[in-house]
Design an enzyme around this catalytic site. Structure first.
Site, PDB file in Angstrom:
ATOM      1  N   GLY A 368     -41.796  10.470  19.758  1.00 44.38           N
ATOM      2  CA  GLY A 368     -41.846  11.078  21.077  1.00 44.38           C
ATOM      3  C   GLY A 368     -40.468  11.311  21.641  1.00 44.38           C
ATOM      4  N   PRO A 370     -37.062  11.147  24.117  1.00 46.37           N
ATOM      5  CA  PRO A 370     -36.319   9.980  24.615  1.00 46.37           C
ATOM      6  C   PRO A 370     -36.867   9.522  25.969  1.00 46.37           C
ATOM      7  CG  PRO A 370     -34.824  11.739  23.927  1.00 46.37           C
ATOM      8  CD  PRO A 370     -36.184  12.329  23.938  1.00 46.37           C
ATOM      9  N   GLY A 371     -36.870   8.210  26.158  1.00 45.25           N
ATOM     10  CA  GLY A 371     -37.200   7.661  27.467  1.00 45.25           C
ATOM     11  C   GLY A 371     -38.666   7.480  27.759  1.00 45.25           C
ATOM     12  N   GLY A 373     -40.512   5.155  26.339  1.00 46.74           N
ATOM     13  CA  GLY A 373     -40.849   3.743  26.222  1.00 46.74           C
ATOM     14  C   GLY A 373     -41.130   3.264  24.812  1.00 46.74           C
ATOM     15  N   LYS A 374     -40.579   3.946  23.792  1.00 46.35           N
ATOM     16  CA  LYS A 374     -40.873   3.552  22.413  1.00 46.35           C
ATOM     17  C   LYS A 374     -40.291   2.183  22.084  1.00 46.35           C
ATOM     18  CE  LYS A 374     -38.927   7.240  20.727  1.00 46.35           C
ATOM     19  NZ  LYS A 374     -38.576   7.902  21.986  1.00 46.35           N
ATOM     20  N   THR A 375     -39.011   1.977  22.399  1.00 42.04           N
ATOM     21  CA  THR A 375     -38.356   0.710  22.077  1.00 42.04           C
ATOM     22  C   THR A 375     -38.918  -0.439  22.906  1.00 42.04           C
ATOM     23  OG1 THR A 375     -36.331   1.936  21.533  1.00 42.04           O
ATOM     24  CG2 THR A 375     -36.137  -0.433  21.859  1.00 42.04           C
ATOM     25  N   SER A 691     -44.712  30.047  17.788  1.00 43.20           N
ATOM     26  CA  SER A 691     -45.759  29.961  18.803  1.00 43.20           C
ATOM     27  C   SER A 691     -45.633  31.000  19.910  1.00 43.20           C
ATOM     28  CB  SER A 691     -45.778  28.558  19.419  1.00 43.20           C
ATOM     29  OG  SER A 691     -44.582  28.281  20.105  1.00 43.20           O
ATOM     30  N   LYS A 734     -46.980  21.704  26.764  1.00 51.14           N
ATOM     31  CA  LYS A 734     -46.919  23.083  27.239  1.00 51.14           C
ATOM     32  C   LYS A 734     -47.835  23.284  28.450  1.00 51.14           C
ATOM     33  CE  LYS A 734     -45.773  24.972  22.678  1.00 51.14           C
ATOM     34  NZ  LYS A 734     -46.200  25.822  21.554  1.00 51.14           N
TER      35      LYS A 734
END
Length: 786
Positions: A368, A370-371, A373-375, A691, A734
């Site tokens: 996903g 940055p920012g 909340g993955k880490t 697209s 989108k």
């Protein structure tokens, strides 16, 4: 063909004039033969034996030429130098094993002018090279110089015979003097060949003087090195003698040596540690080797460090998983807003673990922007499961040894980051986060992504071998969590080993809730501002999100909230205790002018302007696709930093519209009289992907019929030449972007219906989401025909 130089120099019994014009050629691989030189030769090759027999039967003269490469077994015409020496065979001896030994003497320098025979041995035409002697003062000076230098070299050398000094002092000719010295000088063959090829005696002496000076420097350096080695050996012997005396003194005093105590402590640790049988065997073997070493030896520290690493690793140490699913769900909800799919996957893992205790670890990849909340999500998972958490960053890693470690033969070798992380965790079942896996690199030191294939394969990682340890270590109980911003750069075999869970960007509503529940309380606490002193309205948070941040995550939002908290903290520190309320109207007082103005829908329909949708690194954006007609002949112009795929989509769109709509257009000669210029604003930002195909076709149709396109309709979809609309990625982002921009209707590929369930209900209520199969549907629904 082997040869050996001698000290014998005699006047040849054969004159230069008696050298035949055609000679058999004998390649020599380990020497350069000079005139007057006596050279013993050893022949074993049948072809060379035949050469010698035929020469002995005739004039006994052959040509000796040095090989360019000594390793060449069967040299041809291009493998020998063109200048050699005519030699006269004086003696021959045959041996029972078929070997022949010859004693020959150099007659004169000769040049090979033409090769006349290649098999069974080389043969060619030659011409003698005349010696050029001189009687100038410079010539005499060079003679004196080389005699003096070579005599000094003989005195200092252990390999040169003293008789050489007498020989060179009795030689009057400069050329002959140079040949004698060169014969006995231990220099490279190519240097000797240069001396052989020089017919001018003065130039030959000049070159020889330079070579002698080089050799004197080498001898001087050799004597210095020899003295240094002797001095070092004397020092080591003295240290050894003193160390043995010290050991004897300690033994007499009854004191235990520190080393003995240290090794016994290490042995006790090995006995009490929970090692695998193989690790225990290796540790004991290394400890026995350590006991035989001197503490001063360089290998002592290397061996001790290796044993310490074995003892420090959690071979059989685990933490007990928290299998209380209600508690785990509570912890996940406390730390993160929404992310239901991720939370559900972790609870599924705990449920299976509760039913089957011996299950292997999993490999999950959070993908996903940055920012989002993955880490931090990895930390929450570890807390919910009651496991240790370890994180390593893979961004920019290019060396395979960072994963697998360095072999112990290298100075300063250490295990790889995986084993180091396991030691840091102290357990064999931590939550192990591999951050930024999409930013791995590779170069001449290896490919870290390939090394990760074993780490992230549940079928192999139960016996992972680090190059430093060289002992199998079990990683099967580890819960690996990788993170990536994009998946395109992750190698396919690596991606195949991971369960990918995509974390899409947050909508404004989500960000407001995250700010209220998580970000704002944290920033108030970090900056020492009481919650009752600083209040934010929902409108203020929405204003900050829309006009001061442009991201899919919430990092920049947290920074902006922190900036406001710091300004309020400064007021409090200055004695102003008055409560502050931040609203949409006074945000500018704290953060200054708005930094971003989100793209919003056009106020009225326009000819040739269609709203497209794009997935960006920071989430989704609307994209205005503009077209105008320019005098020309049907050519297509594209501007706005469009990539190759998007350019091809535009060409396909033009072909589709021309084939399906040109016959219906008011101007049937449109493409014969006009060029179509398509531009996508924000020209400094590169754009690519298929697209936008439907949107481009719609803007061309609007231009063709000279009819405006609706400004409240946005669309996305890949276009084929037959007008079919194919599926795309990032539909949720989108649609969110369209909603944010005030769009009312979104046209999307029918094959993306399954993605609608990921879109928040509040957005689906506000938007008219229309699936389409063909581009004609988009054109009909977008162009204002009346």
């Amino acid at each position: 063909m082997k040869s050996r130089n001698t000290l014998e120099f005699e006047e040849p019994g054969v004159s230069t004039g008696s050298i035949p014009s055609e000679l058999a050629i004998l390649p020599i691989n380990d020497a350069v033969v000079f005139p007057l030189m006596m050279v013993p030769l050893i022949l074993r090759d049948p072809n060379l034996l035949r050469l010698a027999d035929e020469a002995l039967a005739e004039h006994k003269i052959i040509g000796a030429f040095t090989q360019k490469n000594a390793e060449t077994e069967h040299p041809g015409p291009d493998d020998i130098y063109r200048v050699g020496t005519a030699i006269h065979i004086q003696k021959m001896i045959r041996f029972p094993n078929g070997e022949m030994r010859l004693l020959a003497q150099g007659i004169a320098r000769i040049e090979l002018t033409e090769v006349t025979q290649v098999v069974p041995y080389l043969k060619g035409r030659v011409r003698p090279l005349d010696e050029i002697e001189s009687d100038t003062e410079l010539h005499k000076a060079y003679v004196q110089n080389v005699v003096r230098t070579f005599s000094k070299m003989v005195d200092e050398s252990d390999t040169l015979a003293d008789e050489l000094k007498i020989i060179i002092n009795n030689i009057k000719e400069g050329g002959r003097l140079a040949d004698v010295i060169a014969t006995n000088l231990n220099i490279e063959l190519d240097r000797k060949q240069k001396l052989l090829e020089e017919p001018d005696a003065t130039e030959r002496l000049k070159t020889l003087a330079r070579y002698l000076a080089d050799e004197m420097e080498v001898m001087k350096l050799g004597r210095k090195l020899q003295a240094d080695v002797k001095k070092e050996m004397d020092r080591e012997q003295r240290e050894y003698y003193l160390r043995q005396q010290l050991k004897a003194i300690r033994r007499e005093l009854g004191e235990d040596e520190d080393r003995t105590v240290e090794t016994e402590e290490m042995r006790e640790k090995i006995d009490s540690a929970k090692l695998t049988p193989q690790a225990r065997e290796v540790a004991i073997k290394e400890l026995d080797r350590l006991q035989k070493m001197s503490p001063g030896a360089a290998e002592y520290t290397v061996s001790k460090t290796y044993i310490d690493w074995i003892l420090d690793l959690p071979w059989d140490t685990s933490t007990d998983d928290n299998l209380d699913m209600i508690e785990a769900e509570k912890i996940l909800d406390e730390d993160h807003y929404d992310l239901e799919r991720v939370k559900e996957r972790i609870l599924e893992f705990l449920a299976v673990k509760k039913l089957k205790r011996s299950m292997k670890g999993s490999i999950i990849c959070f993908a996903g922007p940055p920012g989002v909340g993955k880490t931090s999500l990895g930390k929450s998972i570890a807390r919910a499961m009651g496991r240790k958490f370890v994180r390593i960053s893979l961004g920019g890693m290019r060396d395979e040894a960072e994963i697998r470690g360095h072999r112990r033969t290298y100075i300063g070798a250490l295990p790889g980051r995986i084993v180091q992380g396991m030691r840091t965790a102290g357990t064999n079942n931590p939550v192990f986060m591999l951050d930024e896996i999409d930013k791995l690199g590779s170069d001449f030191r290896g490919d870290p992504a390939s090394a990760l294939l074993e780490v992230l394969d549940p079928a192999q990682n139960d016996s992972f071998e680090d190059h430093y340890l060289n002992i199998p270590f079990d990683l099967s109980k580890v819960l690996f969590i990788a993170t990536a911003n994009v998946l395109d750069s992750v190698p396919r075999p690596l991606l195949d080993r991971m369960e990918v869970i995509e974390l899409p960007g947050y909508i404004t509503l989500d960000k407001v809730e995250i700010a209220k529940k998580y970000l704002l309380p944290r920033q108030l606490d970090d900056n020492g501002v009481p919650a009752k002193v600083l209040k934010f309205s929902d409108d203020a948070l929405r204003h900050i999100i829309r006009h001061y941040t442009r991201e899919a995550g919430v990092r920049e939002l947290e920074r902006k909230l922190g900036s406001i908290c710091r300004k309020v903290a400064r007021r409090l520190a200055g004695g102003n205790k008055r409560a502050v309320s931040v609203t949409a109207k006074n945000v500018r007082e704290f953060l200054g002018q708005e930094e971003y103005h989100s793209e919003i829908a056009r106020k009225r329909p326009m000819v040739g302007v269609v709203t497209g949708l794009a997935k960006t690194f920071d989430g989704g954006e609307i994209l205005f696709i503009e077209s105008v007609k320019v005098k020309g002949s049907g050519h297509l112009r594209l501007t706005g930093q469009l990539g190759g795929v998007m350019r091809e989509s535009a060409e396909a769109a033009l072909s589709y519209v021309a084939s399906h709509y040109l016959s219906k257009a008011p101007d049937k000669e449109f493409l014969n009289r006009w060029d179509v210029h398509i531009h996508v604003p924000a020209g400094s930002v590169p754009k690519d992907g298929p697209s936008a195909g439907v949107a481009i076709a719609t803007t061309i149709a609007s231009l063709l019929f000279d009819r405006p396109a609706r400004n409240d309709v946005a669309m996305t979809g890949e276009l084929t030449l037959t007008g079919q609309v194919l599926g795309i990625g990032g539909l949720k982002d989108k649609v969110i972007a369209a909603h944010r921009a005030g769009i009312k209707t979104v046209l999307f590929p029918d094959s993306n219906r399954r993605d609608l369930e990921d879109i928040p209900d509040i957005i689906k209520k506000d938007l008219n989401l229309v699936p389409i199969h063909r581009a004609s549907e988009a054109i009909d629904k977008t162009i204002v025909w009346e």
